[in-house]
Design a protein around this motif. Structure first.
Motif, PDB file in Angstrom:
ATOM      1  N   LEU A  47      -3.144   3.981  -2.710  1.00 14.71           N
ATOM      2  CA  LEU A  47      -2.988   3.223  -3.937  1.00 14.71           C
ATOM      3  C   LEU A  47      -2.097   2.024  -3.665  1.00 14.71           C
ATOM      4  CD1 LEU A  47       0.036   4.214  -5.617  1.00 14.71           C
ATOM      5  CD2 LEU A  47      -1.211   6.262  -5.021  1.00 14.71           C
TER       6      LEU A  47
ATOM      7  N   ASP B 245      -4.508  10.244  -1.583  1.00 17.40           N
ATOM      8  CA  ASP B 245      -5.233   9.038  -1.983  1.00 17.40           C
ATOM      9  C   ASP B 245      -4.368   7.796  -1.776  1.00 17.40           C
ATOM     10  OD1 ASP B 245      -7.311  10.653  -2.781  1.00 17.40           O
ATOM     11  OD2 ASP B 245      -6.765  10.598  -4.916  1.00 17.40           O
TER      12      ASP B 245
ATOM     13  N   ASN C  54      -0.498   8.717  -2.409  1.00 18.33           N
ATOM     14  CA  ASN C  54      -0.101   9.831  -3.258  1.00 18.33           C
ATOM     15  C   ASN C  54       0.130  11.037  -2.349  1.00 18.33           C
ATOM     16  OD1 ASN C  54      -0.067  12.150  -4.879  1.00 18.33           O
ATOM     17  ND2 ASN C  54      -1.366  11.182  -6.430  1.00 18.33           N
TER      18      ASN C  54
ATOM     19  N   LYS D 151       0.851  -1.193   0.000  1.00 19.79           N
ATOM     20  CA  LYS D 151       0.000   0.000   0.000  1.00 19.79           C
ATOM     21  C   LYS D 151       0.880   1.234   0.000  1.00 19.79           C
ATOM     22  CE  LYS D 151      -3.904  -1.909   2.544  1.00 19.79           C
ATOM     23  NZ  LYS D 151      -4.719  -1.781   3.756  1.00 19.79           N
TER      24      LYS D 151
END
Length: 95
Positions: A72, A70, A65, A62
């Motif tokens: 991602l 966020d 950003n 994991k």
């Protein structure tokens, strides 16, 4: 200062008086091609008195950003690490 491939070729050429400039270029290019090939294949590269280049696999993980915050998923990937030899480390620290 950064040592470039052209600098390596010049040093090899100057070190070996019987070697042509083209032979020096070929020698450096061959060494780099063989080294890259070994690392691409996943092999470690050990240069005695210099150090060891290791290929390591990173798992998917994991991430975030930093601009948006966020979450991602970062893909799995391979990275190269370098560990200098004790001889090289001692010489660097003696400078």
């Amino acid at each position: 200062m950064t040592l470039t491939k052209a600098d390596l070729v010049e040093a090899v050429y100057k070190e070996h008086s019987t070697m042509t400039k083209k032979a020096a270029v070929d020698a450096v290019e061959t060494f780099l091609r063989l080294s890259k090939g070994a690392l691409i294949d996943g092999s470690d590269l050990l240069l005695s008195g210099f150090g060891k280049f290791n290929v390591k696999d990173k798992k998917e993980r994991k991430g975030r950003n930093p601009q948006t915050g966020d979450s991602l998923m970062l893909e799995k990937r391979r990275v190269i690490t370098f560990k200098p030899s004790g001889i090289l480390r001692d010489k660097i620290n003696a400078s």
